[in-house]
Every structure is written in structure tokens, then in C-alpha cells.
Write an enzyme that holds these catalytic residues in place. Structure first.
Site, mmCIF file in Angstrom:
data_model
loop_
_atom_site.group_PDB
_atom_site.id
_atom_site.type_symbol
_atom_site.label_atom_id
_atom_site.label_comp_id
_atom_site.label_asym_id
_atom_site.label_seq_id
_atom_site.Cartn_x
_atom_site.Cartn_y
_atom_site.Cartn_z
ATOM 1 N N ASN A 88 14.433 39.780 20.798
ATOM 2 C CA ASN A 88 14.651 38.937 21.966
ATOM 3 C C ASN A 88 14.795 37.489 21.525
ATOM 4 O O ASN A 88 14.076 37.026 20.645
ATOM 5 C CB ASN A 88 13.488 39.069 22.946
ATOM 6 C CG ASN A 88 13.725 38.351 24.273
ATOM 7 O OD1 ASN A 88 12.792 37.832 24.862
ATOM 8 N ND2 ASN A 88 14.951 38.313 24.745
ATOM 9 N N TYR A 121 18.644 28.119 33.420
ATOM 10 C CA TYR A 121 17.271 28.622 33.383
ATOM 11 C C TYR A 121 16.302 27.457 33.394
ATOM 12 O O TYR A 121 16.544 26.422 32.750
ATOM 13 C CB TYR A 121 17.083 29.453 32.113
ATOM 14 C CG TYR A 121 15.646 29.768 31.761
ATOM 15 C CD1 TYR A 121 14.968 30.809 32.375
ATOM 16 C CD2 TYR A 121 14.970 29.026 30.793
ATOM 17 C CE1 TYR A 121 13.660 31.099 32.052
ATOM 18 C CE2 TYR A 121 13.648 29.308 30.459
ATOM 19 C CZ TYR A 121 13.007 30.345 31.089
ATOM 20 O OH TYR A 121 11.693 30.629 30.766
ATOM 21 N N GLU A 130 9.409 30.253 37.714
ATOM 22 C CA GLU A 130 10.433 30.416 36.685
ATOM 23 C C GLU A 130 11.714 30.861 37.387
ATOM 24 O O GLU A 130 11.663 31.758 38.234
ATOM 25 C CB GLU A 130 9.974 31.471 35.680
ATOM 26 C CG GLU A 130 10.869 31.664 34.480
ATOM 27 C CD GLU A 130 10.345 32.756 33.555
ATOM 28 O OE1 GLU A 130 10.529 32.620 32.339
ATOM 29 O OE2 GLU A 130 9.756 33.745 34.058
ATOM 30 N N TYR A 132 16.258 31.499 37.487
ATOM 31 C CA TYR A 132 17.513 31.793 36.800
ATOM 32 C C TYR A 132 18.675 31.715 37.786
ATOM 33 O O TYR A 132 18.623 32.328 38.847
ATOM 34 C CB TYR A 132 17.515 33.212 36.224
ATOM 35 C CG TYR A 132 16.587 33.433 35.076
ATOM 36 C CD1 TYR A 132 17.060 33.419 33.765
ATOM 37 C CD2 TYR A 132 15.234 33.669 35.285
ATOM 38 C CE1 TYR A 132 16.214 33.633 32.705
ATOM 39 C CE2 TYR A 132 14.375 33.875 34.228
ATOM 40 C CZ TYR A 132 14.863 33.860 32.935
ATOM 41 O OH TYR A 132 14.024 34.065 31.881
#
Length: 346
Positions: A88, A121, A130, A132
Site C-alpha cells: 500500500n 484527499y 478523513e 476523498y
């Protein structure tokens, strides 16, 4: 790290979200960074290990958990990245703090056939969120398993809205429980303008609580995929967030009934250099709507319509299967008078 799913389904996103949150917490806690203009252009820089910083007046973030990731920081808001053999990774360039109301321009290339995506982001605080705004993704939709809250039309496409929750997970404020807000573009692209205020306003109208901006980047992310991108990001002219129409022109209007249907205009978002108009058609489902611009204003984008331009200042729209309502973004070019509109059946 464990393999517990992030959403009700789709364990890949949990790992992605969790690892990104850890990286954000570790590296943003390490330094308090703000975007500052540079007296001269900085030389290109290659980054191959986890770090955050500023480069040519832009905040940047680089994070990976394994594999080969090479990020090249270029002039202004440009960067490129190659990801190979990774588990990742997420990298990007943008601002610290970000904004909930500016416009973001970006362009470049994005190559991935697996689990990866390109998104604006960032984080908010008070409350901790958070978020996006996903512009492009590969074979895996990052909102899989999330609950859809509705949609917003912006910048030539419909974006689907979602919210997910993380419970006792790492964040930029340590271990915490927080929400993730999503706006996922239906028509993928790798370049254009993101009217950021449209997405934050849509989240607010869906009942979601907004916080204070923290950092914000145009991010390339990959999960167990080979990914490459070459992106340039910048801040657009004007700000978003105003909800009125242009400074002159009717609040509703239509040219009406030239042959069995009526087209009515109403105001959408307005910025310093452009505005949106909504067009509602009644009386027929097989229509042709003609907009005649007041020179030098021009249509820059449309949604929910098949549009053609017989001339620079004339747009003709026909149904595209999305119903009898569509919209246009008009670049004012100093002319804020709304276009005239006419409608005919067939």
C-alpha cells in the site's frame, strides 16, 4: 497491522484507510508544516522513503508500507510516481492547510488496472474527518461497502456521496473514532477542475458535519498494484462556495415554448470567474434546447445532456437518458448576463 475490513465488505479498503491514517499521524505529528512561497524555484527532488514537507510552495506527502515507490517532485505543483511490488502506498502534492471552498486544477496521466485511485484527499478537525473526492480509479471502487447518501453534479459528472466510520483507529490525532466522507466521480477522468465547495456543500446538505481544514493533496494511491502517474496540481482562480446566481440575469427564465416544451433556467453555484445554471424542461421528453450566450461568455462544461456547439456562443442540448433536467457551467469572461433559452420538441 491486521486484515479487519474497513467497510461492511471489502477488506482491502480497511487496510488502505488504516495504513494511510497511521502514516498521517506519524509524519504530520513529526512536524508542523505550512505552505510558504519560495523565493526561487527549488530543484527537482526524488523521494524514496516516508516523509512530508514543502517543495516549490506546495505541501507534499510520501508514504508506503513496502515495495518500490519513487516520487519525483518537479516544478510548481508537479510530481510523478512509480509504484512497483507494493502492498500500500499514497503520495501527493497540495496544501497545508487545505480549503473547503477553493478550486483545484490538475492535469497529467494515471495508469493502473488494479486497486488504485486518484483523489483529492485530506483531513478536517473539530470534528475529525478523513475525506476523498475520487476522480479516477482502477478495478476496485474505493466506496465499496459504504452507504450511499445521494449525489452531486459538478464539473461535468455526477459524484456519488458516501460516509463510513472508523472506530478506535489511528488518525492525525492519534487513535480515534472518526468518519470518512466520500465523493466518487462516475465518469472517470485524469485532469480538470475540482470545485471543492460543491462537494463540501453536498456533504453538508446530506447531513454531514464539516470541520476545520487540515492538509489536502491530489493523491495517487495504490494497493497491491503497479501504479504510475504524472500529475500537476494548482489552485484555480476565484473561490467556491457562493450559492447565488450571476450578478445579473433572471432568477428563473425560459424561452419557452417554441414547439411543445418549455425550458426554465435557475441559478446554481457561482465563483469569481464562472457560474452554473440548471435547466429544467417540461412538456416533452424528446426536446431540443438552445442556449444563446451573451458574448464573450461561453459554456465550459455540461452534465446530463448531449451537447453540441453550432457556434462559439450557441449550445444545443438533447436528452442523454438522464431525464429532463441538465446543467451547464458558463465562463463569464466579464459578462454575467444569463443566456437566452428556447425549447422545441423532437
Amino acid at each position: 497491522m491486521n486484515d479487519t475490513p474497513a467497510h461492511p465488505t471489502g477488506h482491502r479498503r480497511r487496510r488502505t484507510r488504516l495504513l494511510i491514517s497511521v502514516a498521517s499521524a506519524v509524519f504530520l505529528a513529526a512536524a508542523s508544516l505550512t505552505v510558504a512561497g519560495t523565493a526561487h524555484a527549488e530543484a527537482d527532488r526524488t523521494v524514496t522513503s516516508n516523509t512530508t514537507g514543502t517543495h516549490n510552495g506546495y505541501f507534499f506527502s510520501y508514504w508506503k508500507d513496502s515495495g518500490n515507490v519513487t516520487m519525483n517532485l518537479g516544478g510548481g505543483g508537479s510530481y510523478s510516481v512509480q509504484m512497483n511490488g507494493i502492498n500500500n502506498s499514497v503520495v501527493g502534492k497540495g496544501w497545508n492547510p487545505g480549503s473547503t471552498s477553493h478550486t483545484v486544477n490538475y492535469s497529467g496521466s494515471f495508469n493502473c488496472g488494479g486497486n488504485c485511485y486518484l483523489a483529492l484527499y485530506g483531513w478536517m478537525t473539530n470534528p475529525l474527518v478523513e475525506y476523498y473526492i475520487v476522480e479516477n480509479f482502477g478495478s476496485y471502487n474505493p466506496s465499496s461497502g459504504a452507504t450511499r447518501l445521494g449525489s452531486v453534479t459538478s464539473d461535468g459528472s455526477t459524484y456519488d456521496l458516501y460516509r463510513t466510520q472508523r472506530v478506535n483507529q489511528p488518525s492525525i490525532q492519534g487513535t480515534a473514532t472518526f468518519y470518512q466522507y466520500w465523493s466518487v466521480r462516475q465518469q472517470h477522468r485524469t485532469g480538470g477542475t475540482i470545485n471543492v465547495a460543491n462537494h463540501f456543500n453536498a456533504w453538508r446538505q446530506a447531513g454531514l458535519t464539516l470541520g476545520s481544514p487540515n492538509y489536502q493533496i491530489l493523491a495517487t494511491e495504490g494497493y497491491q498494484s503497479n501504479v504510475s502517474s504524472n500529475i500537476t496540481v494548482s489552485e484555480g482562480s476565484g473561490g467556491g462556495g457562493n450559492t447565488g446566481g450571476p450578478t445579473s440575469g433572471p432568477t428563473t427564465g425560459g424561452g419557452g415554448n417554441n414547439g411543445g416544451c418549455t425550458a426554465t433556467l435557475s441559478a446554481g453555484q457561482k465563483w469569481g470567474d464562472r457560474y452554473n445554471l440548471n435547466v429544467a424542461v417540461s412538456g416533452s421528453s424528446n426536446w431540443t434546447v438552445t442556449l444563446n450566450m451573451a458574448s464573450p461568455s461561453v459554456v465550459s462544461s455540461t452534465w446530463n445532456v448531449n451537447a453540441t456547439w453550432p457556434s462559439q456562443y450557441v449550445m444545443v442540448g438533447k436528452p442523454n437518458g438522464s431525464g429532463n433536467n441538465f446543467g451547464v457551467t458558463i465562463m463569464a469572461n466579464g459578462q454575467w448576463t444569463w443566456p437566452s433559452v428556447s425549447c422545441s420538441s423532437g
